[in-house]
Scaffold this motif. Structure first.
Motif, PDB file in Angstrom:
ATOM      1  N   ALA A  70       7.224 -66.805  21.687  1.00 21.05           N
ATOM      2  CA  ALA A  70       7.777 -67.665  22.737  1.00 21.05           C
ATOM      3  C   ALA A  70       6.728 -67.916  23.801  1.00 21.05           C
ATOM      4  N   SER A  71       6.658 -69.155  24.267  1.00 18.72           N
ATOM      5  CA  SER A  71       5.736 -69.488  25.341  1.00 18.72           C
ATOM      6  C   SER A  71       6.255 -68.933  26.650  1.00 18.72           C
TER       7      SER A  71
ATOM      8  N   ARG B 208      18.537 -69.571  19.824  1.00 21.22           N
ATOM      9  CA  ARG B 208      17.585 -68.621  19.261  1.00 21.22           C
ATOM     10  C   ARG B 208      18.048 -67.181  19.470  1.00 21.22           C
ATOM     11  N   TRP B 209      18.622 -66.914  20.618  1.00 21.91           N
ATOM     12  CA  TRP B 209      19.116 -65.566  20.917  1.00 21.91           C
ATOM     13  C   TRP B 209      20.242 -65.188  19.961  1.00 21.91           C
ATOM     14  N   GLY B 210      21.177 -66.142  19.733  1.00 17.60           N
ATOM     15  CA  GLY B 210      22.322 -65.845  18.887  1.00 17.60           C
ATOM     16  C   GLY B 210      21.992 -65.769  17.410  1.00 17.60           C
TER      17      GLY B 210
ATOM     18  N   GLU C  76      10.589 -68.827  18.751  1.00 17.83           N
ATOM     19  CA  GLU C  76      11.110 -69.785  17.777  1.00 17.83           C
ATOM     20  C   GLU C  76      11.615 -69.043  16.549  1.00 17.83           C
ATOM     21  N   LEU C  77      12.722 -69.509  16.006  1.00 19.67           N
ATOM     22  CA  LEU C  77      13.310 -68.853  14.837  1.00 19.67           C
ATOM     23  C   LEU C  77      12.330 -68.892  13.665  1.00 19.67           C
TER      24      LEU C  77
ATOM     25  N   PHE D  10      18.665 -72.204  37.417  1.00 17.09           N
ATOM     26  CA  PHE D  10      18.814 -70.865  37.966  1.00 17.09           C
ATOM     27  C   PHE D  10      19.317 -69.843  36.950  1.00 17.09           C
ATOM     28  N   VAL D  11      20.128 -70.273  35.996  1.00 13.60           N
ATOM     29  CA  VAL D  11      20.754 -69.329  35.071  1.00 13.60           C
ATOM     30  C   VAL D  11      20.116 -69.376  33.692  1.00 13.60           C
ATOM     31  N   LEU D  12      19.816 -70.555  33.193  1.00 16.51           N
ATOM     32  CA  LEU D  12      19.319 -70.705  31.832  1.00 16.51           C
ATOM     33  C   LEU D  12      18.090 -71.614  31.834  1.00 16.51           C
ATOM     34  N   PRO D  13      16.975 -71.144  32.399  1.00 16.99           N
ATOM     35  CA  PRO D  13      15.809 -72.023  32.583  1.00 16.99           C
ATOM     36  C   PRO D  13      15.184 -72.507  31.293  1.00 16.99           C
ATOM     37  N   TYR D  14      15.434 -71.846  30.179  1.00 18.95           N
ATOM     38  CA  TYR D  14      14.840 -72.259  28.911  1.00 18.95           C
ATOM     39  C   TYR D  14      15.802 -73.080  28.052  1.00 18.95           C
TER      40      TYR D  14
END
Length: 371
Positions: A340-341, A320-322, A13-14, A309-313
């Protein structure tokens, strides 16, 4: 590590400075409050539907993302709230503002009664049991034709703006939806990040251990199911105000799929992710329908496959990544940093090392927290 591996990673989390968090909240609320005053009615309609989905998604995400109980039957409670609103307003003259707490109470009771036997099931069994609710909802509505008007449905002429506000009806309904969505967001956020939220995570990931440590798992799961059903009922009331019509065809299996798609796309177990998911289920089918009418029907299915399959979260993990590196560079006092959980993407203040996962919820601090 390739790009797919990075996309499949959970993100913390940010951890924004306090001043930035508060400024962001104030800015978002101000923009949301001003938006209907400068928008066309059809734009306010779409935004009101986003808020309706947010209310439903918050409860469903608490149940599925935080507690791990898969429900495909929340369309039933959504329909119950909508028809309760329509029948009481149009046939009995009940003030429309009373319908929100009334629908919450009725759907909470019905959800609790359904949850008592249903939540003894797990995984696929529970999903199939609640799927039965979604499948029978249109048939039940048609069967009680003397109350619901069957296929014809019910037109609703309520929620008119009070004269002293100077607002148009679409603006007033939007503000009603916004007020309810804000309250629901704050309540669910509080539940998900506090002691109760940690108990829900323990039930989801280590139910046997949580029971051993004194967490009343059956009662907790049933209560969360009832609360989630109550929010779905409130969403149904708001839906009836926005659309001004309720009919059986609106509450079938596609609605259940839309609800599940919303929380998967946004990010299971993340409260802000519900907002992204709600925008997705309202606007993306509209855009695909503009391209090709047949494309709208496969939007949800394709989205579920892609995100699983590609972005499970969910979308929230991309956000958050960006923004993570930029937020980390902003100076200021920060709250307690969250990690992160490892499950569905929920921010969990308990660090999840491999040793802890192997041992379950076993430390003294965690046992005190769960109790």
């Amino acid at each position: 590590m390739n790009i797919l591996d990075k996309l499949r990673q959970p993100r913390a989390e940010l951890d924004a400075p306090v001043w930035l968090s508060r400024a962001t909240v104030i800015l978002v609320v101000l923009v949301a409050a001003v938006a209907p005053l400068v928008s066309a009615p059809f734009v306010n309609f779409d935004r009101s539907m986003v808020l309706v989905y947010i209310v439903v998604g918050l409860g469903l995400n608490l149940l599925t993302g935080n507690t791990g109980q898969i429900s495909l039957g929340h369309g039933f409670f959504f329909a119950l709230g909508a028809y309760l609103s329509a029948v009481l307003v149009e046939n009995h003259g009940v003030p429309y503002l009373l319908l929100i707490p009334l629908a919450f109470a009725v759907c909470y009771i019905v959800g609790y009664l359904f949850g008592l036997p249903a939540l003894r099931l797990h995984g696929l069994q529970l999903a199939l049991a609640t799927l039965g609710l979604a499948l029978v909802t249109p048939a039940v509505i048609k069967r009680f034709e003397h109350v619901t008007d069957g296929h014809a449905g019910i037109n609703i002429f309520a929620a008119e703006a009070p004269g002293f506000t100077g607002l148009e009806r679409d603006q007033w309904v939007y503000y009603l939806c916004l007020a309810v969505a804000l309250v629901a967001y704050l309540v669910v956020r509080r539940l998900a990040t506090g002691r109760i939220g940690r108990s829900l995570l323990a039930i989801r990931d280590y139910e046997a251990v949580a029971t051993t440590l004194g967490v009343p798992t059956t009662r907790t799961k049933t209560t969360v199911f009832a609360f989630s059903a109550a929010l779905a009922g409130v969403g149904g009331v708001l839906y009836s105000f926005v659309v001004q019509y309720v009919g059986p065809e609106a509450f079938g299996l596609p609605l259940a799929i839309a609800f599940i798609t919303m929380i998967v796309v946004g990010g299971l177990g993340t409260v802000p992710g519900v907002v992204f998911g709600a925008f997705f289920v309202v606007y993306v089918p509209q855009w695909t329908a503009d391209i090709d009418q047949s494309a709208a029907g496969i939007t949800y299915g394709a989205a579920l496959i892609l995100f699983i399959f590609v972005l499970p979260y969910g979308v929230i993990s991309l956000v958050r990544w960006g923004l993570g590196p930029m937020i980390a560079a902003v100076p200021g006092r920060r709250r307690h940093t969250r990690t992160a959980s490892d499950g569905f993407g929920t921010a969990d203040p308990v660090a999840s090392s491999s040793n802890e996962r192997a041992a379950g919820v076993g430390s003294a601090d965690q046992r005190r927290t769960l109790r």
